[in-house]
Scaffold this motif. Structure first.
Motif, PDB file in Angstrom:
ATOM      1  N   GLY A 246       0.795  -1.218   0.000  1.00  0.00           N
ATOM      2  CA  GLY A 246       0.000   0.000   0.000  1.00  0.00           C
ATOM      3  C   GLY A 246       0.829   1.270   0.000  1.00  0.00           C
ATOM      4  N   GLU A 247       2.157   1.149  -0.017  1.00  0.00           N
ATOM      5  CA  GLU A 247       3.004   2.339  -0.033  1.00  0.00           C
ATOM      6  C   GLU A 247       2.786   3.130  -1.319  1.00  0.00           C
ATOM      7  OE1 GLU A 247       7.124   1.503   0.620  1.00  0.00           O
ATOM      8  OE2 GLU A 247       6.691   0.017   2.176  1.00  0.00           O
ATOM      9  N   VAL A 248       2.521   4.420  -1.193  1.00  0.00           N
ATOM     10  CA  VAL A 248       2.427   5.292  -2.361  1.00  0.00           C
ATOM     11  C   VAL A 248       3.842   5.656  -2.767  1.00  0.00           C
ATOM     12  CG1 VAL A 248       1.593   7.499  -3.244  1.00  0.00           C
ATOM     13  CG2 VAL A 248       0.172   6.181  -1.661  1.00  0.00           C
ATOM     14  N   ILE A 249       4.284   5.137  -3.905  1.00  0.00           N
ATOM     15  CA  ILE A 249       5.672   5.330  -4.307  1.00  0.00           C
ATOM     16  C   ILE A 249       5.845   6.523  -5.240  1.00  0.00           C
ATOM     17  CG2 ILE A 249       6.333   2.937  -3.931  1.00  0.00           C
ATOM     18  CD1 ILE A 249       5.894   2.332  -6.813  1.00  0.00           C
ATOM     19  N   ALA A 250       4.759   7.054  -5.766  1.00  0.00           N
ATOM     20  CA  ALA A 250       4.810   8.278  -6.567  1.00  0.00           C
ATOM     21  C   ALA A 250       3.439   8.926  -6.542  1.00  0.00           C
ATOM     22  CB  ALA A 250       5.245   7.984  -8.004  1.00  0.00           C
TER      23      ALA A 250
END
Length: 360
Positions: free
Chosen positions: A31-35
């Protein structure tokens, strides 16, 4: 992301006058927002276009696939591919340009982004609207107030969704039905190194595994940079005019898709409120579609993101057996994605005043 955007300049009318773009990319496992790209100049326009809801058009059909697979349909279920008027309705449903395709499977309808098969399917599902909303919210897309008045035609993408939420929904599909909460902060520590906050990277089963795997199969496309990918494009439009003059207005263009590792969504709109006509940025006689500039940005970003990622395959299809209506039984099971070019369907209600986005 900034480098990718610079290499794929959108069309413009005057110097500096370009459509607005929102982009989000998420690690589907954690679930990490990477951009996240919400606009080029916060001072000129402080609105975050990655979190501003706009019309997702045919990208919302991915949740229609989920609703159908949960309610007796399969990818080989045969649906109406011609213009028709649903029972109890007075407004015909048509495909882009009024094209008729005859009976089509759910998989082909998804691949070609046809309108009529999805409306046909939703009308056959008891409480079809509620089942569509359940599919979207289970994937992680919060219900928006604009959805209700659309009824079954919500599946055509005339209810508002943000790029962040739509990408999160596709991320759940990519993760085989396991939903992880999107977050931009992984951990917070104080000056001594003590952890004050740490994001929950765990995921929860919200979509049945066979349903998710068949939905991935429906969305699969040719590999990109050697990686397996699946995506859906969409273009939201209305026909607006006065005194018999009708102008085609395309107000949003999208591409949302994923690999087994990351999901990325791209939306383009224009005007101060994101309700302008994207066709104004195209050469005379040409229309703006999600398959053009939004898809070019999506492809460029994903290809660059894949550079440091291992090659992963998608899971095998769930092969859900239909229990409703006729089905197509192929002589040879097709394991590769279909190669037909997406038709870029739009649902275009004719209006006599300023476009009202939620009229059907």
């Amino acid at each position: 992301l900034g480098d990718v955007y610079k290499r794929q300049p959108p069309p413009q009318r005057d110097e500096g006058d370009v459509p607005i773009t929102g982009v989000v990319s998420i690690n589907v496992k954690t679930g990490e927002v990477i951009a996240l790209y919400g606009g080029k100049d916060f001072v000129q326009n402080s609105r975050n276009w990655a979190t501003t809801p706009r019309y997702p058009a045919s990208t919302f059909k991915a949740y229609g696939v989920i609703a159908g697979l949960r309610n007796g349909f399969g990818l080989n279920s045969v649906l109406r591919g011609n213009t028709f008027t649903p029972e109890g309705d007075t407004v015909p449903v048509h495909n882009n340009g009024g094209a008729n395709y005859g009976p089509v499977t759910l998989k082909k309808a998804t691949n070609l982004s046809l309108n009529t098969p999805f409306i046909d399917m939703l009308h056959q599902i008891p409480n079809g609207y509620d089942e569509l909303v359940r599919a979207a919210t289970d994937a992680g897309v919060p219900e928006h107030p604009s959805w209700k008045e659309q009824g079954g035609r919500l599946v055509l993408g005339m209810g508002e969704v943000s790029v962040l939420d739509n990408t999160a929904g596709f991320s759940t599909i990519a993760n085989q039905g396991m939903r992880a909460t999107p977050h931009t902060v992984k951990k917070v520590e104080d000056h001594s190194g003590s952890v004050l906050y740490e994001a929950d990277d765990n995921s929860t089963r919200t979509i049945e595994d066979p349903v998710a795997r068949d939905t991935i199969s429906a969305l699969m496309r040719e590999p990109l940079a050697g990686q397996a990918v699946a995506y859906k494009t969409g273009t939201e439009g209305v026909d607006a005019g006065q005194d018999g003059a009708v102008e085609a207005t395309n107000r949003s263009g999208w591409t949302v898709g994923f690999s087994p590792s990351i999901a990325t969504g791209v939306m383009m709109v224009c005007g101060p409120d994101g309700q302008g006509n994207l066709n104004d940025y195209m050469p005379a006689g040409a229309s703006f579609y999600g398959m053009i500039y939004p898809h070019q940005i999506w492809q460029s970003y994903m290809a660059k993101a894949f550079a440091d990622m291992p090659n992963e395959p998608f899971p095998a299809p769930g092969n859900i057996s239909p229990t409703i209506g006729p089905t197509y039984i192929p002589s040879v099971e097709a394991s590769a994605p279909q190669e037909e070019e997406e038709a870029e369907e739009t649902e275009r209600p004719v209006e006599t005043q300023e476009p009202e986005p939620r009229q059907t």
